[in-house]
Design a protein around this motif. Sequence first.
Motif, PDB file in Angstrom:
ATOM      1  N   VAL A  23      26.947  19.000   3.890  1.00 30.66           N
ATOM      2  CA  VAL A  23      27.169  19.495   5.397  1.00 30.66           C
ATOM      3  C   VAL A  23      26.225  18.957   6.490  1.00 30.66           C
ATOM      4  N   GLN A  24      24.851  18.528   5.881  1.00 34.74           N
ATOM      5  CA  GLN A  24      23.919  17.672   6.839  1.00 34.74           C
ATOM      6  C   GLN A  24      24.489  16.400   7.011  1.00 34.74           C
ATOM      7  N   THR A  25      25.064  15.850   6.121  1.00 33.09           N
ATOM      8  CA  THR A  25      25.569  14.420   6.457  1.00 33.09           C
ATOM      9  C   THR A  25      26.773  14.547   7.454  1.00 33.09           C
ATOM     10  N   ALA A  26      27.706  15.601   7.160  1.00 29.45           N
ATOM     11  CA  ALA A  26      28.693  15.624   7.818  1.00 29.45           C
ATOM     12  C   ALA A  26      28.497  15.978   9.329  1.00 29.45           C
ATOM     13  N   ARG A  27      27.388  16.918   9.589  1.00 29.51           N
ATOM     14  CA  ARG A  27      26.958  17.280  10.945  1.00 29.51           C
ATOM     15  C   ARG A  27      26.322  15.926  11.469  1.00 29.51           C
ATOM     16  N   ARG A  28      25.554  15.074  10.727  1.00 26.73           N
ATOM     17  CA  ARG A  28      25.078  13.999  11.610  1.00 26.73           C
ATOM     18  C   ARG A  28      26.291  12.745  11.863  1.00 26.73           C
ATOM     19  N   ILE A  29      27.239  12.900  11.059  1.00 27.93           N
ATOM     20  CA  ILE A  29      28.359  12.007  11.384  1.00 27.93           C
ATOM     21  C   ILE A  29      28.987  12.359  12.681  1.00 27.93           C
ATOM     22  N   ALA A  30      29.193  13.738  12.683  1.00 29.42           N
ATOM     23  CA  ALA A  30      29.747  14.376  13.809  1.00 29.42           C
ATOM     24  C   ALA A  30      29.001  14.213  15.318  1.00 29.42           C
ATOM     25  N   GLN A  31      27.848  14.291  14.928  1.00 27.83           N
ATOM     26  CA  GLN A  31      26.832  14.264  16.203  1.00 27.83           C
ATOM     27  C   GLN A  31      26.764  12.686  16.465  1.00 27.83           C
ATOM     28  N   ASP A  32      26.587  11.942  15.671  1.00 31.33           N
ATOM     29  CA  ASP A  32      26.583  10.575  16.075  1.00 31.33           C
ATOM     30  C   ASP A  32      28.114  10.177  16.727  1.00 31.33           C
ATOM     31  N   HIS A  33      29.223  10.814  16.488  1.00 31.93           N
ATOM     32  CA  HIS A  33      30.585  10.742  17.014  1.00 31.93           C
ATOM     33  C   HIS A  33      30.326  11.147  18.433  1.00 31.93           C
ATOM     34  N   CYS A  34      29.981  12.367  18.566  1.00 34.13           N
ATOM     35  CA  CYS A  34      29.721  13.010  19.947  1.00 34.13           C
ATOM     36  C   CYS A  34      28.863  12.017  20.868  1.00 34.13           C
ATOM     37  N   ALA A  35      27.771  11.322  20.173  1.00 31.55           N
ATOM     38  CA  ALA A  35      26.855  10.637  21.179  1.00 31.55           C
ATOM     39  C   ALA A  35      27.810   9.450  21.598  1.00 31.55           C
ATOM     40  N   ALA A  36      28.402   8.954  20.726  1.00 31.60           N
ATOM     41  CA  ALA A  36      29.389   7.654  21.013  1.00 31.60           C
ATOM     42  C   ALA A  36      30.184   8.003  22.375  1.00 31.60           C
TER      43      ALA A  36
END
Length: 136
Positions: free
Chosen positions: A5-18
């Motif tokens: 879940v933490q990795t998935a959240r980081r992936i999604a947060q990075d995507h939102c930041a892009a």
Amino acid sequence: MTPDVQTARRIAQDHCAAWTNRAPGDVAGRYAEHTIMIMNGGDPMKGRSEIGDMAAGFMADFPDLVLSLDTVLVADHHMVYAWTFEGHHFEGHHKETGNHVRFSGWEEWDLDDNLNVTKSLGWYDGVDYKRQVAGA
């Protein structure tokens, strides 16, 4: 690799930041080379180039856009990420409409072993989106 879940959240947060940083190449870079993306059951976008072009179009129309992460779910090599998009709409050739637009949606992602998206199915309320863009 299977994300937790933490990795998935980081992936999604990075995507939102892009998206928020108006970096269409970074948005496209989240996807595998031979990916497919379908939003609201429409025509599929295939490959990073088409996804990057789509992102660049939204970024041009909403130069102040902010994409926020709402939540993530993950199971094996699949994740769901829910988001909220917000910004002011500009029509083509930078003619400002000034209409504030805020809508939410989600995407279901299939991930490869490198955690790149191989398939994305997404949904948002297209009728409400168009209504907000028109200022109705």
